[in-house]
Motif scaffolding. Structure first.
Motif, short mmCIF file in Angstrom:
data_model
loop_
_atom_site.label_atom_id
_atom_site.label_comp_id
_atom_site.label_asym_id
_atom_site.label_seq_id
_atom_site.Cartn_x
_atom_site.Cartn_y
_atom_site.Cartn_z
N LEU A 1 0.86 -1.19 0.00
CA LEU A 1 0.00 0.00 0.00
C LEU A 1 0.89 1.23 0.00
CD1 LEU A 1 -2.80 1.37 0.37
CD2 LEU A 1 -2.40 1.25 2.81
N LEU A 2 0.76 2.02 -1.05
CA LEU A 2 1.50 3.28 -1.14
C LEU A 2 0.60 4.36 -0.56
CD1 LEU A 2 4.30 3.56 -2.29
CD2 LEU A 2 3.33 4.31 -4.43
N ALA A 3 0.91 4.79 0.65
CA ALA A 3 0.01 5.72 1.33
C ALA A 3 0.62 7.10 1.41
CB ALA A 3 -0.30 5.22 2.75
N GLY A 4 -0.19 8.09 1.15
CA GLY A 4 0.30 9.47 1.22
C GLY A 4 -0.67 10.38 0.50
N HIS A 5 -0.36 11.66 0.48
CA HIS A 5 -1.21 12.60 -0.25
C HIS A 5 -1.09 12.33 -1.74
CE1 HIS A 5 -1.96 14.91 3.34
NE2 HIS A 5 -0.67 14.90 3.60
N PRO A 6 -2.20 12.44 -2.47
CA PRO A 6 -2.14 12.18 -3.91
C PRO A 6 -1.06 12.98 -4.62
CG PRO A 6 -4.40 12.52 -3.24
CD PRO A 6 -3.55 12.72 -2.03
N TYR A 7 -0.83 14.23 -4.16
CA TYR A 7 0.17 15.04 -4.85
C TYR A 7 1.58 14.54 -4.58
CZ TYR A 7 -0.05 17.49 -0.33
OH TYR A 7 -0.07 17.81 0.99
N ASN A 8 1.74 13.72 -3.56
CA ASN A 8 3.04 13.09 -3.39
C ASN A 8 3.13 11.78 -4.16
OD1 ASN A 8 4.04 15.05 -1.73
ND2 ASN A 8 3.35 14.07 0.15
N LEU A 9 2.02 11.01 -4.12
CA LEU A 9 2.06 9.68 -4.73
C LEU A 9 2.27 9.74 -6.23
CD1 LEU A 9 -0.85 7.82 -2.93
CD2 LEU A 9 1.57 7.85 -2.38
N TYR A 10 1.62 10.68 -6.91
CA TYR A 10 1.63 10.66 -8.37
C TYR A 10 2.64 11.64 -8.96
CZ TYR A 10 -2.61 8.08 -7.55
OH TYR A 10 -3.49 7.15 -7.12
N ASP A 11 3.40 12.32 -8.14
CA ASP A 11 4.34 13.27 -8.70
C ASP A 11 5.58 12.56 -9.22
OD1 ASP A 11 4.75 16.46 -8.58
OD2 ASP A 11 6.66 15.40 -8.49
N GLU A 12 6.05 13.07 -10.37
CA GLU A 12 7.18 12.44 -11.05
C GLU A 12 8.41 12.38 -10.14
OE1 GLU A 12 6.30 11.39 -14.00
OE2 GLU A 12 8.24 10.46 -14.39
N TYR A 13 8.57 13.38 -9.29
CA TYR A 13 9.78 13.44 -8.49
C TYR A 13 9.61 12.86 -7.10
CZ TYR A 13 13.52 15.62 -11.02
OH TYR A 13 14.56 15.83 -11.87
N ILE A 14 8.39 12.52 -6.73
CA ILE A 14 8.20 11.99 -5.37
C ILE A 14 7.75 10.54 -5.43
CG2 ILE A 14 7.18 12.45 -3.13
CD1 ILE A 14 6.62 15.28 -4.00
N GLY A 15 6.45 10.33 -5.74
CA GLY A 15 5.92 8.98 -5.67
C GLY A 15 6.35 8.09 -6.81
N LYS A 16 6.45 8.68 -8.01
CA LYS A 16 6.74 7.86 -9.19
C LYS A 16 8.09 7.16 -9.08
CE LYS A 16 3.23 8.74 -11.99
NZ LYS A 16 2.20 7.83 -12.33
N GLN A 17 9.02 7.82 -8.40
CA GLN A 17 10.33 7.18 -8.21
C GLN A 17 10.18 5.86 -7.48
OE1 GLN A 17 13.70 9.18 -6.67
NE2 GLN A 17 13.00 11.19 -7.37
#
Lengths: 304, 355
Positions: free
Chosen positions: A174-190
């Protein structure tokens, strides 16, 4: 008459409300420009225009606004104070409008949500549409249509995730966090890329049915009052029985997360790790941490 | 037999005196204040706190641990505001995980301090409190806080120019001692005017064109001198007149009354409130410029979200008004010398500007 072009920065609340915003402006017949995925240039611009202490997601947002600045007539910068009664959001969201206005001096659209003061979503959309010069009827029908579309897409995402959980037998995280962190190229996508390489199913915390939100939040943090953090907590409670491990994604130094993560880390019984992302470029440390976390999960599986 | 219940609370400047006064008058429990804040407090606090939580959390947690070691078993946390409102739940969890046994009460569980929630919490602490007594002493305490703040304002203006060293602080100590012995509204007011007169009689040597500096910023670092490394004391030793806005009486009632007026004052910069004291600080910056102050000092704990949102706007206000401003960000490991050096450089700059 020329079409109005509206720029939407692809950061922060874009990931939460993109369906609603895009279809609303499409229904009104506006042209929309969305900034590209976060890249190095955007991040650097963002860092240049923001305080060094503000959180990574905020810095990225500044970069996106800067990218849009001479490409459109208006930029949609929402100001959200409160979206559910007696609850709060991070104060960054209530400062956003004035902040951008003072730093960039650009035409912004007034989009103000403050449910505690009886300014709900419909009110916000109406004032926004009126300031652009559309009629009441057009605005309300566009809003209703957009809202329905958002609901539909959301349900589709949730059911897709449900079927993934039911069908697959791989290790699930489970990848948990704010959507703007999860789907951002520099944060979650890594993190996502590393997980995909290791052949792991990813469950996202924002694809979650909010039906039992209140009761689920109570299990971990009964007095939490940040709406978005409550959603994360509830989804963790909801999914913790079906996943093998949880990765908490946070951008440094997020205010609400600093406290609510502590509650999560102290209460959850399955393997959990908290990845705090900052603007440093090297991702070797990240790779090591995620891989060792995956190793733990694999060992646990074998022992069962 | 149940062990004796001992009640305690975290520190905030000198305000432990009225809080202790209120609790002593209302409840039959024994009241002890936490030990004064030292380096050890903050070390203890940061050891058990989350990584990047703001500094007040660490100070409060350190206070709690030290007071629990001293035997307290009923703790009170205020709550309300930005992150501050959620401190209590996390602190309770951390302390329970550390193995302490205690009861924990939060004065405000939701967003705002309301008289009702205050009443209910006090009733929970001690069901025998009479409602009349509660109302009587609550207002008396608020009045006491107000008198304290008034005197503090006067001290801040003049302490930099005292001719006899420590004359202000000694008298203040005497005054606070005498406040705790008061019985009702009349005796409190009498004491206030008596000490006000005595403060005015203290000898000072104040030039007409002295440097005037305003302190704005986050509330905890403004009000707890230890957390700002005695910034005000440092300023006073440089012979500077200090103006500070944040105090408890401001937070209790002035803030909500002034909100609309303040927002109109800065409508050029701000359309909405920012949360916590963000908008207020922008107003204060503008106000200090218009009043002809020489400089502004902005203080906050590291990572204070509302202030981070407000700083770019404050910066613009100060640019437009050609006002020198310096930003301090305090953490548990800020070096005292670094702050001193920066402050001295700022002072030199102000003096050169003044000519």
């Amino acid at each position: 008459m020329n079409k109005i072009t509206i720029g939407i920065p692809k950061a922060l609340l874009y990931y939460k409300y993109k369906d609603l915003w895009i279809s609303f402006f499409e229904n009104l017949g506006c042209e929309i420009i969305i900034s590209p995925n976060t890249n190095k240039q955007i991040l650097e611009d963002g860092i240049k225009f923001s305080m060094d202490e503000s959180c990574l997601a905020m810095k990225i947002y500044m970069g996106h606004v800067y990218y849009l600045i001479d490409k459109c007539d208006y930029i949609l910068v929402p100001r959200l104070k409160c979206i559910k009664k007696h609850e709060k959001l991070c104060t960054n969201f209530s400062a956003l409008y004035d902040l951008i206005h003072n730093v960039f001096d650009k035409n912004l659209i007034h989009y103000n949500l403050d449910v505690d003061k009886k300014e709900d979503e419909l009110y916000a959309f109406t004032t926004m549409g009126l300031s652009l010069g559309f009629s009441y009827r057009k605005i309300i029908s566009a809003y209703k249509e957009a809202k329905e579309k958002e609901k539909l897409l959301n349900e589709r995402r949730i059911s897709k995730q449900k079927s993934l959980i039911a069908s697959s037998n791989k290790i699930k995280i489970l990848l948990a966090g704010h959507p703007y962190n999860l789907y951002d190229e520099y944060i979650g996508k890594q993190i996502e890329r590393i997980l995909e390489k290791s052949n792991i199913d990813i469950i996202y915390s924002d694809n979650y049915d909010q039906k039992y939100l209140e009761t689920e939040v109570k299990q971990i943090a009964p007095h939490n009052y940040w709406t978005y953090n409550k959603e994360i907590i509830a989804s963790i409670v909801h999914y913790q029985d079906v996943v093998d491990g949880i990765i908490l994604v946070t951008s440094f130094p997020c205010g609400p997360d600093s406290l609510s993560n502590e509650m999560i880390l102290r209460s959850v019984k399955i393997p959990i790790t908290n990845l705090v992302m900052d603007e440093a470029d090297a991702n070797t440390g990240l790779l090591t941490r995620v891989e060792s976390f995956i190793d733990i999960l694999e060992e646990r599986r074998k022992q069962k | 037999m149940k062990p004796e219940r001992i009640i305690s609370f975290p520190h905030l400047g000198d305000y432990y005196i009225p809080i202790k006064f209120l609790l002593n008058k209302l409840t039959k429990l024994k009241v002890i204040e936490s030990p004064p804040i030292t380096k050890k407090t903050i070390e203890l606090g940061s050891k058990y706190s989350p990584d990047f939580v703001c500094v007040p959390f660490k100070y409060n947690l350190g206070n709690f641990i030290e007071t629990l070691e001293n035997g307290a078993n009923v703790l009170i946390q205020a709550g309300g505001g930005c992150r501050y409102g959620y401190y209590s739940e996390v602190q309770e969890k951390i302390l329970k995980d550390l193995g302490y046994h205690f009861e924990f009460y939060t004065l405000v569980n939701s967003n705002r301090i309301t008289p009702r929630s205050f009443y209910q919490t006090l009733k929970k602490i001690d069901p025998k409190i009479s409602t009349f007594k509660m109302i009587y002493y609550s207002f008396l305490t608020i009045l006491m806080i107000r008198y304290m703040d008034n005197i503090d304002d006067f001290i801040r203006k003049n302490i930099g120019f005292e001719t006899k060293k420590n004359s202000f602080l000694d008298l203040k100590k005497e005054m606070l001692d005498s406040y705790t012995k008061c019985k009702g509204y009349l005796s409190l007011t009498k004491r206030y005017f008596y000490y006000k007169k005595r403060f005015k009689q203290l000898e000072i040597n104040k030039p007409k064109d002295c440097l005037k500096v305003g302190i704005i910023g986050e509330l905890y670092t403004s009000m707890e001198p230890f957390s700002s490394y005695f910034l005000e004391k440092e300023l006073a030793s440089m012979n500077i007149e200090i103006k500070r806005f944040t105090n408890v009486s401001y937070l209790l009632y002035q803030k909500s009354l002034q909100r609309r007026k303040n927002l109109r004052y800065i409508e050029k910069y701000c359309k909405y409130t920012i949360g916590a004291d963000g908008m207020d600080n922008i107003y204060r910056a503008k106000y200090l410029i218009d009043q002809g102050y020489d400089g502004i000092i902005h203080i906050k704990p590291f990572g204070c979200t509302p202030e981070i949102g407000a700083i770019p706007i404050i910066r613009k206000v100060c640019q437009d008004g050609k006002m020198p401003i310096i930003y301090f960000s305090f953490d548990s490991q800020t070096s005292e010398t670094g702050i001193k050096t920066r402050l001295e450089a700022f002072y030199d700059m102000l003096q050169i500007r003044k000519g």
